[in-house]
Design a protein around this motif. Structure first.
Motif, PDB file in Angstrom:
ATOM      1  N   ILE A 199       0.832  -1.208   0.000  1.00 28.76           N
ATOM      2  CA  ILE A 199       0.000   0.000   0.000  1.00 28.76           C
ATOM      3  C   ILE A 199       0.861   1.250   0.000  1.00 28.76           C
ATOM      4  N   GLU A 200       1.881   1.276   0.848  1.00 24.42           N
ATOM      5  CA  GLU A 200       2.740   2.468   0.903  1.00 24.42           C
ATOM      6  C   GLU A 200       3.444   2.688  -0.423  1.00 24.42           C
ATOM      7  N   ASN A 201       3.893   1.612  -1.037  1.00 22.07           N
ATOM      8  CA  ASN A 201       4.550   1.755  -2.335  1.00 22.07           C
ATOM      9  C   ASN A 201       3.564   2.249  -3.387  1.00 22.07           C
ATOM     10  N   LYS A 202       2.341   1.740  -3.335  1.00 26.48           N
ATOM     11  CA  LYS A 202       1.299   2.156  -4.283  1.00 26.48           C
ATOM     12  C   LYS A 202       1.010   3.650  -4.135  1.00 26.48           C
ATOM     13  N   VAL A 203       0.851   4.110  -2.905  1.00 22.94           N
ATOM     14  CA  VAL A 203       0.568   5.531  -2.671  1.00 22.94           C
ATOM     15  C   VAL A 203       1.761   6.391  -3.102  1.00 22.94           C
ATOM     16  N   ASN A 204       2.963   5.956  -2.764  1.00 23.38           N
ATOM     17  CA  ASN A 204       4.153   6.722  -3.154  1.00 23.38           C
ATOM     18  C   ASN A 204       4.277   6.834  -4.662  1.00 23.38           C
ATOM     19  N   GLY A 227       2.676  10.220  -5.280  1.00 19.45           N
ATOM     20  CA  GLY A 227       3.914  10.966  -5.055  1.00 19.45           C
ATOM     21  C   GLY A 227       4.526  10.784  -3.689  1.00 19.45           C
ATOM     22  N   SER A 228       3.696  10.651  -2.653  1.00 15.48           N
ATOM     23  CA  SER A 228       4.224  10.459  -1.300  1.00 15.48           C
ATOM     24  C   SER A 228       3.082  10.114  -0.356  1.00 15.48           C
ATOM     25  N   LEU A 229       3.450   9.624   0.831  1.00 15.66           N
ATOM     26  CA  LEU A 229       2.443   9.349   1.859  1.00 15.66           C
ATOM     27  C   LEU A 229       1.907  10.646   2.446  1.00 15.66           C
ATOM     28  N   ASP A 230       2.535  11.748   2.078  1.00 11.04           N
ATOM     29  CA  ASP A 230       2.168  13.076   2.568  1.00 11.04           C
ATOM     30  C   ASP A 230       1.308  13.827   1.546  1.00 11.04           C
ATOM     31  N   SER A 231       0.776  13.098   0.577  1.00  7.13           N
ATOM     32  CA  SER A 231       0.155  13.749  -0.579  1.00  7.13           C
ATOM     33  C   SER A 231      -1.153  14.465  -0.262  1.00  7.13           C
ATOM     34  N   PHE A 232      -1.781  14.163   0.890  1.00  5.35           N
ATOM     35  CA  PHE A 232      -3.032  14.831   1.244  1.00  5.35           C
ATOM     36  C   PHE A 232      -2.805  16.043   2.157  1.00  5.35           C
ATOM     37  N   SER A 233      -1.541  16.338   2.450  1.00  2.94           N
ATOM     38  CA  SER A 233      -1.227  17.505   3.278  1.00  2.94           C
ATOM     39  C   SER A 233      -1.111  18.735   2.384  1.00  2.94           C
ATOM     40  N   LEU A 234      -1.929  19.724   2.653  1.00  9.27           N
ATOM     41  CA  LEU A 234      -1.927  20.959   1.863  1.00  9.27           C
ATOM     42  C   LEU A 234      -0.646  21.724   2.159  1.00  9.27           C
TER      43      LEU A 234
END
Length: 796
Positions: free
Chosen positions: A66-71, A75-82
């Protein structure tokens, strides 16, 4: 009807809208969701379903996948942080959930409904899943297990599953923001016409895959691999082969290969029986068989069929691209290199996977396959395998379940991410507090151990801390944000990196990465021994900012006064040591330095922990909330401190994957700062107040380094470096206090420190002396260059 989320047997339009509105108020945490899915991935293997299906679902939901898929996809596990795209911009951007996604799924692909919902959950959406009447109960069992693994309870409230419904499709579409639809062309087109243009339509149509084999490879090997792809999931996946093309084959070659393939299909069918066919499926297979047998009287065509009706091979010299009736049925046809594009491109919108086994023509033919419209090429035998983050039908799936948002207002100029302006939700920690020894006993996940730094260089046992590259870059990004908050300006500053490097020490390399992420002009000098050369570069290259250790910086300025008086250095950001007040004042008065501030508070083991803003003084820091959680516990127990009380700083890392760091006692002391910071950030503030590891025993009495520090400051206004060395002479401990200022007297130190006086004069168990020396005369760590605070030579 079956409504899984609320266990309702009947649902009205108003009830559905109420459920949806309630769910939209809830915010899913991506990190919590990933943790829940990982827990689920282990427990799902215990369910009573097909083993291949359970293995596939388990692998898909594992943390690593999952982490690899999101990355890969976002782009990153932080992708929902504005946040800002870079430190030079004002505007912030991030991915954001679409809102409510309606899933319309087929019944012919086990596990698809659940995995489709998981992908949308990774977009942090609310999901309505409308499954076919013919679907089994697997999605309900999978979901119930997932909900049991979810400690937050939010995933259940983000999920509504309908097995049959009194509600019209139009009513489900009306409460949704997007419709994700699986099916054939006609069914997708019918549903598409029902979806308003104002809502996102996400089609997942039927695709056709095929194999391509050259004459230069072994037919025995290729037939074995093709049979495996046919039998796996009984061709229910779009990536299963429906046609097998043989390059430059004649009819005799087709028959020869098909004979080998038939034996392989027989072999595999003995251990895995084909599911019972319904009357419509059997009728279609019979119709194709009889038609081909009839045509074989006039054309080069042939049918091979299992005696047990387990498989079928349709052979014909016609190269026309056509779909198989599935259920272990395969077309075997010839094709030439020059006819690949003309034959395949007519079906480019439906092409998906090509399973190949080729010789020297591999490169040229692969190019032609992509030109013809194929989006996925794999080795034969692995057509239905996948890797996390792999494009689905030519697209990144997660991108279809999110949208992009932006924020551009003037007050964001000095902030990097929007979450700095909002209070962070915090989980209650209940696990055992981790000591340094506990950390060193952790067994790293070796597949994620990519990068190693030395830990424990100041005192104690030296250890090595492992990091994955993803975790390292996530932490360096957080440290870069902290340095930006402290006052480094990427647009105008020219920075010299003077941290120590080598011997697995992380200072120099970490700050190289931090400065790179800031995209600031950088001179990677390190704590170079040739201080004349360093000073010359600082002056000649118009460096205005340096980052490094206080001890090295002071030595540099003391030894290169004349050169550095010609420099333009205005900012100093330091780390690793205390920076004395007198030292700071000297740099400002003599050399025109205007700003001296902490570059970062952190440790090798736990990463960046805190940062300073323009209003931070002394040891006051903001917490790096994007990657850390902090508790302050009492010195003598694991209870939380009272307001204003000094306690142990205990950190939980939210950005480590190679090792799990939860409730790690670093040995530092501090207290909460509850005042609202004028900088506007809501990140919690704390004051760093030394180490509880600075408590040591000498002459039978416990002493505290911090108490010596306070005494020197209060009685002598001494705010410079000092060091304590403990030895043992003739069975009596000897405590040596090393200082720079000769005005500090032995008698007054002993008089003002009662425990010290009793140990010397009453108990007569301790010898005490003061050594007046320079900064260079004090001992520093050979690994990091840090000034050693307490040196116990009784055990060295």
């Amino acid at each position: 009807m079956k409504i899984l989320a609320k266990n309702l047997e009947v649902i009205s339009k108003d009830q559905l809208e109420a459920l949806v509105e309630e769910s939209l108020e809830l915010e899913l945490s991506l990190s919590d969701l990933i943790s829940t899915l990982d827990d689920f991935s282990k427990k799902v293997l215990e369910l009573d379903y097909d083993r291949e299906l359970l293995n596939e679902v388990s692998k898909f939901c594992s943390k690593e996948e999952i982490e690899n898929k999101v990355n890969v996809e976002l782009g990153s596990l932080d992708s929902f942080s504005l946040k800002k795209e870079d430190f030079s911009s004002v505007a912030m951007e991030s991915f954001y959930p679409l809102g409510v996604v309606l899933h319309i799924t087929p019944s012919n692909s086990p596990g698809l409904s659940f995995l489709a919902m998981v992908e949308s959950l990774l977009g942090l959406n609310t999901n309505i899943v409308k499954v076919s009447r013919r679907d089994s109960d697997e999605i309900f069992d999978f979901c119930n297990l997932l909900f049991e693994c979810d400690q937050s309870g939010k995933i259940k409230d983000k999920t509504i599953i309908l097995k049959s419904s009194d509600l019209e499709l139009s009513e489900l579409i009306n409460v949704s923001d997007a419709v994700s639809c699986w099916g054939g062309d006609s069914s997708i087109e019918t549903i598409r016409q029902s979806v308003p243009v104002s809502k996102r339509f996400i089609p997942w149509g039927h695709k056709i895959s095929f194999s391509l084999i050259s004459r230069s490879v072994s037919y025995i090997e290729s037939a074995k691999k093709l049979a495996e792809d046919i039998v796996k999931f009984d061709q229910q996946a779009c990536s299963a082969p429906q046609i097998c093309y043989l390059l430059d084959a004649n009819f005799e070659t087709l028959k020869e290969f098909s004979g080998v393939l038939s034996k392989e299909l027989d072999r595999l069918s003995e251990s895995k029986q084909l599911a019972t066919l319904d009357i419509q499926e059997q009728a279609e297979l019979t119709n194709i068989k009889e038609l081909l047998n009839l045509e074989s009287l006039f054309n080069e065509k042939m049918v091979l069929e299992s005696n047990t009706n387990s498989w079928r091979i349709y052979i014909e010299m016609d190269s026309t691209f056509k779909a198989s009736p599935l259920k272990r049925s395969i077309w075997v046809k010839p094709i030439t290199k020059n006819s690949l594009i003309p034959i395949l491109r007519q079906h480019r919108s439906h092409l998906q996977t090509a399973g190949i086994l080729l010789g020297e023509e591999f490169s040229d033919i692969t190019k032609q396959l992509y030109k013809a419209g194929v989006v996925r090429v794999r080795e034969l035998g692995t057509m239905q395998d996948s890797y996390s983050g792999e494009p689905h039908d030519g697209e990144q799936a997660l991108r279809r379940f999110v949208k992009r948002i932006s924020l551009d207002v003037p007050q964001l100029k000095t902030k990097y991410r929007f979450s700095e302006l909002a209070l962070e939700q915090r989980a209650k920690r209940v696990s055992k507090v981790m000591t340094k020894e506990d950390f060193q006993a952790l067994v790293p996940k070796h597949e994620l151990a990519h990068l190693f730094f030395r830990s424990g260089g100041s005192s104690g046992k030296t250890a090595i801390s492992p990091f994955s590259y993803n975790a390292y870059h996530t932490q360096m990004q957080a440290a870069a944000e902290g340095l930006y908050a402290a006052g480094l300006d990427p647009m105008s500053d020219r920075v010299a990196n003077l941290f120590f490097g080598g011997g697995l020490y992380g200072g120099f390399l970490s700050f190289y990465t931090i400065l790179e992420k800031l995209k600031v002009v950088q001179y990677p000098l390190a704590a170079y021994e040739d201080k004349c050369f360093v000073a010359s570069i600082l002056a000649e290259c118009e460096v205005n900012t340096i980052v490094g250790m206080p001890s090295y910086i002071i030595e540099l300025y003391e030894s290169q006064k004349e050169l550095l008086k010609k420099s333009k250095i205005k900012k100093i950001f330091f780390g690793g040591e205390h920076f004395g007040k007198k030292q700071r004042q000297w740099l400002c008065d003599e050399f025109g330095v205007e700003l001296i501030r902490s570059a970062s508070y952190g440790s090798v083991d736990a990463g960046p922990l805190g940062f300073q803003c323009e209003y931070s003084e002394g040891g006051i820091h903001h917490l790096n909330e994007s990657i850390q959680d902090l508790e302050i516990l009492k010195v003598d127990s694991d209870e939380a401190v009272e307001s204003g009380e000094i306690g142990r700083l205990v950190f939980t890392s939210k950005a480590r994957d190679c090792v799990d760091i939860e409730r790690y006692d670093l040995g530092d002391l501090g207290r909460w700062i509850t005042d609202t910071c004028p900088c506007g950030r809501k990140n919690r503030k704390f004051e760093l107040l030394g180490r509880h590891g600075d408590i040591f025993r000498a002459g039978g009495t416990f002493f505290n380094f911090l108490k010596f520090q306070k005494l020197l400051l209060d009685e002598f206004e001494y705010d410079d470096s000092f060091q304590i060395v403990i030895t043992n002479n003739n069975s009596k401990d000897h405590l040596l206090l090393r200082v720079v200022d000769k005005k500090i007297t032995n008698s007054l130190v002993v008089e003002k420190y009662r425990d010290l006086k009793e140990a010397i004069e009453v108990e007569k168990m301790l010898l005490f002396d003061i050594d007046y020396t320079s900064h260079e005369g004090m001992d520093h760590s050979s690994n990091s260059g840090k000034l050693l605070r307490v040196i116990d030579k009784r055990i060295i």
